[in-house]
Write an enzyme that holds these catalytic residues in place. Structure first.
Site, PDB file in Angstrom:
ATOM      1  CB  SER A 259      -0.935  -0.122   1.185  1.00 27.79           C
ATOM      2  OG  SER A 259      -1.958   0.835   0.892  1.00 27.79           O
ATOM      3  CG  HIS A 400      -5.962  -2.456   0.617  1.00 33.60           C
ATOM      4  ND1 HIS A 400      -4.978  -1.918  -0.366  1.00 33.60           N
ATOM      5  CD2 HIS A 400      -5.220  -1.670   1.702  1.00 33.60           C
ATOM      6  CE1 HIS A 400      -4.272  -1.037  -0.133  1.00 33.60           C
ATOM      7  NE2 HIS A 400      -4.238  -0.821   1.293  1.00 33.60           N
TER       8      HIS A 400
HETATM    9  C1  GCU Z   1      -5.389   4.760   1.789  1.00 32.50           C
HETATM   10  C2  GCU Z   1      -4.781   6.014   0.676  1.00 32.50           C
HETATM   11  C3  GCU Z   1      -3.910   4.846  -0.428  1.00 32.50           C
HETATM   12  C4  GCU Z   1      -3.048   3.817   0.619  1.00 32.50           C
HETATM   13  C5  GCU Z   1      -3.795   3.333   1.549  1.00 32.50           C
HETATM   14  C6  GCU Z   1      -2.825   2.534   2.501  1.00 32.50           C
HETATM   15  O1  GCU Z   1      -6.372   4.102   1.260  1.00 32.50           O
HETATM   16  O2  GCU Z   1      -5.637   6.508  -0.217  1.00 32.50           O
HETATM   17  O3  GCU Z   1      -3.299   5.678  -1.502  1.00 32.50           O
HETATM   18  O4  GCU Z   1      -2.315   3.213  -0.283  1.00 32.50           O
HETATM   19  O5  GCU Z   1      -4.292   4.120   2.264  1.00 32.50           O
HETATM   20  O6  GCU Z   1      -1.567   2.689   2.273  1.00 32.50           O
HETATM   21  O7  GCU Z   1      -3.201   1.466   3.128  1.00 32.50           O
END
Ligand code: GCU
Length: 421
Positions: A259, A400
């Site tokens: 992420s 995710h």
């Molecule tokens: C949020 C953000 C993303 C990121 C994510 C994370 O959703 O909008 O860009 O990748 O957090 O790091 O968990």
């Protein structure tokens, strides 16, 4: 019948929550056409046809653009000294399968000091040097394994109030398949990302950035580095430490980031060629996903997160993705000729799996210059059908996250590139 009704309800619910984000597109048929900046054409309009031209002209040009327009410039760190203190060493970690070490990093500019805690697991009984995975954790070293000897790092207390469930040992152990990693003969080195740059507004004084010259002078330079720049810098400091460990094979260092850390891993890999395998998991906007593909998160959204992850210059592209001089396939191409792997998850539409795939796909021409193999088709592979070329990719079921499935593929990919099979 009942199942069908339930399924229908879930689909409606899912699409409602996906559509519920104003201004965010989740409809593939509504993705406007876009034209990517040419990876192999210089700013002067010259075609790049050789590795020499790529390395001498185009690659430096792209590094400059990603520094000045997106992640910020990594400052000269000659004034920052790092000392290491070995705090614990336990040869009976992971049920005797590994030796754990906890090492305190003390960063100093001569006036101020900050500390970070590295947690390292080395497989026991290996003959010779071992390859290693480097990666930040989100919730502290204690979250990666239920082991009472793991210390809490200082900055964790700044970001999580006492009693918060994130203090629980092993609360994110599912994201760290230590048994698989160690079982396959790899060491693994992790650190809490808050130790390098606390990811909460107002805590910049506790970040490594605060040690650098000029900090606190009110500079608002458009290319000043922010959190991602600092995290990338910190992962290179982990590599510096690993180079002092005789058992670590410094020619076989992989970085894995998830992420926001998947974004930082790509930026770290672009800058530090000691990372021989770079893995970016569910990294989305500002990571592997093409910004020009208007699907899921946008630059306006990702650049508004506080504390800032990107440099100020990036903000000028809010709503103007099509005007950026660069796009993310060009970041991925900066890993060449080293191996790079992008991973997505079906339910992570916010990160735009197709945009992540295409980011990796369009990096291919640079790999071809080196006689290496990128992703061969602009069609995404099916779920759980990993591609393991010099550019690798998979998409898995689920949300995710980092799962055991992901780790097993990362290990396969690293094995392939570190000559283990
Ligand atoms: C949020 C953000 C993303 C990121 C994510 C994370 O959703 O909008 O860009 O990748 O957090 O790091 O968990």
């Amino acid at each position: 019948m009942k199942t069908n009704v339930t399924t229908l309800f879930l689909i409606v619910l899912a699409s409602f929550s996906l559509q519920a984000q104003p201004g965010i597109n989740y409809d593939e048929s509504k993705v406007p056409d876009y034209v990517l900046p040419e990876l192999l054409v210089t700013q002067k309009g010259e075609m790049i046809t050789s590795v020499r031209q790529w390395e001498n002209v185009r690659r430096p040009e792209l590094m400059e653009l990603f520094s000045s327009q997106m992640y910020g410039r990594t400052p000269d760190d000659a004034g920052i000294k790092v000392r290491y203190e070995l705090l614990t060493e336990n040869p009976a970690a992971l049920g005797g399968k590994a030796t754990s070490k906890q090492v305190k990093f003390i960063f100093s500019n001569g006036k101020k000091e900050l500390e970070a805690l590295l947690f390292l697991l080395i497989p026991n009984g290996s003959t010779g040097k071992v390859p290693v995975f480097v990666g930040y954790n989100f919730k502290g070293n204690h979250s990666t394994l239920n082991d009472t000897t793991i210390l809490y790092s200082k900055n964790f207390a700044l970001v999580k109030e006492p009693g918060h469930p994130d203090w629980e040992r092993g609360c994110q152990a599912s994201r760290w398949s230590y048994d698989d990693i160690i079982g396959r003969g790899y060491a693994v080195a992790t650190m809490c990302y808050h130790d390098i740059f606390p990811d909460r507004p107002g805590l910049k004084d506790y970040s490594v950035v605060s040690l650098f010259e000029g900090y606190g002078t009110g500079s608002k330079a458009p290319d000043e580095w922010q959190a991602i720049g600092a995290w990338a810098w910190g992962s290179s400091r982990i590599v510096d430490y690993l180079a002092t460990e005789p058992v670590i094979d410094t020619d076989k260092i992989a970085i894995m980031g998830h992420s926001r850390q998947g974004k930082a891993a790509l930026w770290a890999g672009a800058q530090d060629t000691r990372f021989k395998v770079v893995i970016s998991n569910d990294s989305g906007e500002g990571g592997a996903a093409l910004s020009r593909r208007e699907y899921g998160e946008s630059i306006a959204r990702v650049s508004s997160i506080q504390p800032a992850w990107f440099c100020r210059a990036f903000n000028q592209y809010r709503g103007k993705e099509q005007e950026r001089p660069i796009d993310q396939h060009e970041l991925i191409a900066l890993m060449a000729p080293r191996a790079v792997y992008v991973a997505s998850a079906v339910k992570d539409q916010w990160a735009d799996p197709k945009g992540e795939y295409l980011g990796a796909f369009y990096a291919g021409p640079v790999y071809q210059l080196y006689g290496l193999k990128g992703l061969e088709s602009d069609e995404m592979p099916g779920i759980h059908q990993p591609i393991m070329n010099d550019v690798g990719y998979h998409i898995r079921e689920g949300k995710h996250d980092v799962t055991r499935y992901d780790w097993l593929r990362f290990l396969d990919f690293a094995d392939q590139h570190f000559g283990k099979r």
